[in-house]
Write a protein that holds these residues in place. Structure first.
Motif, PDB file in Angstrom:
ATOM      1  N   CYS A  77       1.007  -1.171  -0.217  1.00 17.84           N
ATOM      2  CA  CYS A  77       0.297  -0.385  -0.005  1.00 17.84           C
ATOM      3  C   CYS A  77       1.082   1.406  -0.071  1.00 17.84           C
ATOM      4  CB  CYS A  77      -0.718  -0.035   1.427  1.00 17.84           C
ATOM      5  SG  CYS A  77      -0.208   0.014   2.562  1.00 17.84           S
TER       6      CYS A  77
ATOM      7  N   ALA B 103      -5.723  -2.615 -14.650  1.00 20.46           N
ATOM      8  CA  ALA B 103      -5.009  -2.968 -13.462  1.00 20.46           C
ATOM      9  C   ALA B 103      -4.470  -4.586 -14.066  1.00 20.46           C
ATOM     10  CB  ALA B 103      -5.932  -3.421 -12.629  1.00 20.46           C
TER      11      ALA B 103
ATOM     12  N   GLU C 246      -0.290  -5.165 -12.184  1.00 15.79           N
ATOM     13  CA  GLU C 246      -0.351  -6.343 -11.734  1.00 15.79           C
ATOM     14  C   GLU C 246       0.770  -7.679 -12.779  1.00 15.79           C
ATOM     15  OE1 GLU C 246      -0.335  -9.227  -8.343  1.00 15.79           O
ATOM     16  OE2 GLU C 246      -0.461  -7.047  -8.909  1.00 15.79           O
TER      17      GLU C 246
ATOM     18  N   LEU D 234      -7.255  -0.690  -4.028  1.00 13.38           N
ATOM     19  CA  LEU D 234      -7.486  -2.725  -3.995  1.00 13.38           C
ATOM     20  C   LEU D 234      -6.072  -2.519  -5.212  1.00 13.38           C
ATOM     21  CD1 LEU D 234      -7.707  -5.695  -2.624  1.00 13.38           C
ATOM     22  CD2 LEU D 234      -9.419  -5.358  -4.290  1.00 13.38           C
ATOM     23  N   LEU D 235      -7.097  -2.055  -6.213  1.00  7.73           N
ATOM     24  CA  LEU D 235      -6.438  -2.480  -7.621  1.00  7.73           C
ATOM     25  C   LEU D 235      -4.741  -1.916  -8.057  1.00  7.73           C
ATOM     26  CD1 LEU D 235      -9.458  -3.348  -9.363  1.00  7.73           C
ATOM     27  CD2 LEU D 235      -8.015  -4.816  -9.329  1.00  7.73           C
ATOM     28  N   ASP D 236      -4.406  -0.868  -7.068  1.00 13.74           N
ATOM     29  CA  ASP D 236      -3.361  -0.335  -7.850  1.00 13.74           C
ATOM     30  C   ASP D 236      -2.575  -0.797  -6.153  1.00 13.74           C
ATOM     31  OD1 ASP D 236      -1.440   2.054  -8.036  1.00 13.74           O
ATOM     32  OD2 ASP D 236      -1.637   2.448  -5.901  1.00 13.74           O
ATOM     33  N   LEU D 237      -2.669  -1.316  -5.414  1.00 14.32           N
ATOM     34  CA  LEU D 237      -1.573  -2.142  -4.138  1.00 14.32           C
ATOM     35  C   LEU D 237      -0.711  -2.639  -5.096  1.00 14.32           C
ATOM     36  CD1 LEU D 237      -4.159  -3.530  -1.543  1.00 14.32           C
ATOM     37  CD2 LEU D 237      -3.170  -1.614  -1.313  1.00 14.32           C
TER      38      LEU D 237
ATOM     39  N   PRO E 264      -2.236  -7.292  -4.865  1.00 15.92           N
ATOM     40  CA  PRO E 264      -4.123  -6.756  -4.245  1.00 15.92           C
ATOM     41  C   PRO E 264      -4.089  -8.295  -4.423  1.00 15.92           C
ATOM     42  CG  PRO E 264      -2.941  -6.728  -6.631  1.00 15.92           C
ATOM     43  CD  PRO E 264      -1.824  -6.490  -5.768  1.00 15.92           C
ATOM     44  N   ASP E 265      -3.442  -9.302  -4.915  1.00 18.89           N
ATOM     45  CA  ASP E 265      -3.573 -11.106  -4.254  1.00 18.89           C
ATOM     46  C   ASP E 265      -3.926 -11.353  -2.813  1.00 18.89           C
ATOM     47  OD1 ASP E 265      -0.581 -10.623  -5.045  1.00 18.89           O
ATOM     48  OD2 ASP E 265      -0.971 -12.688  -4.640  1.00 18.89           O
TER      49      ASP E 265
ATOM     50  N   LEU F 188      -5.335  -9.969   0.054  1.00 21.64           N
ATOM     51  CA  LEU F 188      -6.108  -8.438   0.365  1.00 21.64           C
ATOM     52  C   LEU F 188      -7.011  -9.345   1.266  1.00 21.64           C
ATOM     53  CD1 LEU F 188      -9.438  -6.775  -0.163  1.00 21.64           C
ATOM     54  CD2 LEU F 188     -10.133  -8.843  -1.581  1.00 21.64           C
TER      55      LEU F 188
END
Lengths: 244, 384
Positions: free
Chosen positions: A142, B33, B37, B107-110, B113-114, B116
């Motif tokens: 993050c 996204a 990723e 979330l998709l920019d983390l 994102p996997d 979560l």
């Protein structure tokens, strides 16, 4: 079996045991005199830190950076904007006096680390011995810790990596920074790659809680400044030679 | 007591167009996204200096707006204003949709994102970010229950209670979102307690701007003509409140805190930020919509003024979030710093098309959720 053969067998057995013992003993003894044994739990009896004498840090020298990169498998990939830099050389010029100094800046291993405070999953954490690390298994990428760090000491991995070193796990989409060569400390070594590489002895690594350690002795003699001391983060990295 | 009647959205051209546009933008965002990723963030404009880019600007703007979009429902349920009661259902739907859109972008920019599930199961309760994860998911639940109490007469008696809960929750949520920045003591742009309250005030105008666009697009003109004048007046008030909050933020930076150089950077420097704040946020995003709303109402004017407020809001959030990162952090007081890691210099940031595509996905998700709910549930008021 003759009596002579029995004696010979006993003698050879005893000699082999003695030889094996002698071979292992230095290793065992070495462990006891080192900072921490490999299997010894990390405790708060120590607080590891660095002292940097800016008067000894030469302009243009990047030995500490090169050593860090080699030790941890960091290399140039897509340029300085996105490449990881665990340690960087900063040149500072005093706005009034014009005094110029050079110093390496890395994770300051704060006692009150803002990165640990803000991390939503607890991936950023501080060990009992003061080393601030990232748990790569639960870092979600993050980058809030990077927003919070007052020293820009953390890097985000922007691309796929290959050939990582076993002692320095790194991976795309996670955040990382100086580990204070934690793998060395956990092996019982009492130095970091950057400290070892500095040709002028500008960097001193050691236990800030041990008054007999070299770093504590030097701090007691000439003191040391924290970067951005106003934030009261009680950093584990201190600097000497800064004016004002 | 007469009962208000509602209807679901007919399969109109507005519905079909919204559906097609929404799905198209969502597809593009999904592709972006996936690519980010797959390749990693080096394909974006983000770096180790500007770690939060345009996706975060869009996402945080949507999340803040979500809270404000519930304003109409809060006025109806909590403050018991009859005029707004027929509009409350849609208000809750818009709020949920905007929040889901914003969260999806974050979330998709983390980087991962996997992971979560890790974000949902590993909490550092000392982190304001972790608290916000709970606040966001909780808001979706509470707003959904609130919507249920408005849709189902059997649970209608709990409507006020649910309304008060949602109202209180959203105030905490928006203050929490502001505090994500407020706790960043490292950066001069954010180290002030005003961030939380400012976000609450800003949310009112931005959330209502979305609401105006939705009713402008989907409500029939006869219904709209009954409410548009009053909603326009409310919108003007909210824009003025938002401006007042912005002025307080900039003034407090300038006068009370050690951030005068940063303010100079935002308001007077030769960067893009003065243009964004004076030109886009103040003129295009505030003065122009006020003039439009004061000069009469109608679906086109509502949609246009709502869009302008949103553009102005994005410009403001861009300045706050990106400007706060591109401005150099001091390392040693009294010294100028230079390094290979961009110490002491203003760093550049240009959003890549991938980021813009991903960020737009948040708006697409919100739009799709709104049109699906409009089609599924009776949300639009009709004459008794």
């Amino acid at each position: 079996m003759s009596q002579i053969n029995q004696y010979r067998r006993k003698f050879l057995g005893a000699a082999s045991a003695a030889f094996t013992g002698l071979s292992i003993a230095p290793g065992i003894l070495l462990q006891t005199v080192h900072a921490k044994a490999n299997d010894e739990a990390v405790t708060s009896k120590q607080r590891w830190g660095l002292l940097i004498d800016t008067n000894l840090c030469e302009p243009g020298c990047t030995d500490c950076i090169d050593a860090c990169n080699q030790e941890n498998g960091l290399r140039d990939i897509h340029g300085p904007e996105t490449d990881a830099q665990w340690i960087r050389k900063v040149t500072l010029k005093h706005q009034k006096t014009g005094h110029v100094l050079n110093m390496p800046v890395m994770c300051q291993h704060c006692a009150e680390p803002p990165c640990v405070d803000v991390c939503p999953t607890g991936a950023s954490f501080k060990r009992a011995d003061g080393i601030v690390l990232v748990d790569k298994h639960i870092c979600i990428g993050c980058r809030y810790c990077m927003m919070a760090c007052p020293y820009k000491a953390r890097s985000f991995i922007h691309e796929k990596l290959t050939d990582q070193l076993p002692h320095a796990p790194r991976g795309k989409g996670t955040v990382e920074g100086c580990t204070l060569c934690v793998h060395r400390i956990d092996r019982g070594e009492n130095t970091t790659a950057c400290t070892q590489a500095c040709p002028n002895g500008a960097m001193t690594f050691g236990d800030l809680k041990n008054p007999e350690s070299e770093i504590s002795q030097k701090l007691a003699q000439h003191s040391g400044k924290e970067l951005r001391a106003k934030l009261k983060l009680d950093t584990g990295v201190r600097y000497q030679g800064i004016q004002g | 007591m007469s009962t208000q009647r509602y209807q679901a959205l007919a399969s109109s051209s507005a519905f079909k167009t919204s559906l097609i546009v929404g799905l198209l933008v969502l597809g593009i965002a999904g592709f972006a996204a996936f690519n980010m990723e797959h390749e990693g963030h080096y394909i974006t404009g983000m770096s180790n200096q500007v770690v939060w880019g345009i996706p975060h600007v869009f996402a945080i703007f949507l999340i803040v707006s979500a809270s404000g979009a519930l304003n109409i429902a809060s006025i109806a349920s909590v403050f018991n204003k009859d005029f707004y009661k027929p509009l409350a259902r849609l208000s809750a739907v818009v709020a949920i949709a905007l929040l889901v859109g914003g969260l999806a972008v974050i979330l998709l920019d983390l980087g991962r994102p996997d992971r979560l599930l890790i974000a949902m199961t590993h909490y550092n309760f000392g982190s304001i970010f972790a608290w916000n994860i709970i606040l966001y998911t909780g808001f979706i639940g509470i707003a959904a229950i609130y919507l249920w109490t408005m849709l189902d007469w059997q649970v209608e008696r709990f409507k006020r209670l649910a309304g008060i809960a949602a109202f209180s929750w959203r105030l905490v949520l928006t203050a929490g979102t502001g505090s994500i920045f407020g706790v960043l003591v490292a950066r001069e742009a954010y180290q002030i307690a005003i961030m939380g309250p400012m976000f609450i005030v800003l949310s009112l105008g931005y959330g209502q701007a979305f609401y105006l666009i939705v009713i402008g697009l989907f409500m029939d003109e006869r219904q709209l003509s009954k409410i548009s004048e009053r909603l326009s007046r409310l919108m003007v008030m909210m824009i003025l409140y938002g401006l007042a909050a912005s002025v307080i933020y900039h003034l407090s930076n300038w006068l009370l805190f050690d951030a005068r150089q940063f303010e100079h950077y935002l308001l007077y420097s030769e960067t893009v930020f003065p243009l964004l704040l004076w030109g886009v946020h103040l003129v295009i995003g505030s003065i122009l919509p006020i003039w439009l709303l004061r000069s009469g109402s109608g679906p086109i004017k509502l949609i246009l003024s709502g869009s302008l407020v949103i553009i102005g809001g994005i410009a403001q959030f861009y300045s706050l979030i990106i400007g706060g990162q591109t401005f150099p952090m001091p390392l040693v007081e009294g010294y100028e710093a230079t390094s290979s890691f961009f110490d002491g210099v203003i760093v550049s940031y240009s959003p890549s098309s991938w980021e813009l595509m991903l960020g737009s996905g948040g708006f697409a998700i919100a739009l799709l959720l709104i049109v699906f709910c409009l089609r599924l549930f009776r949300l639009l008021p009709v004459d008794r």
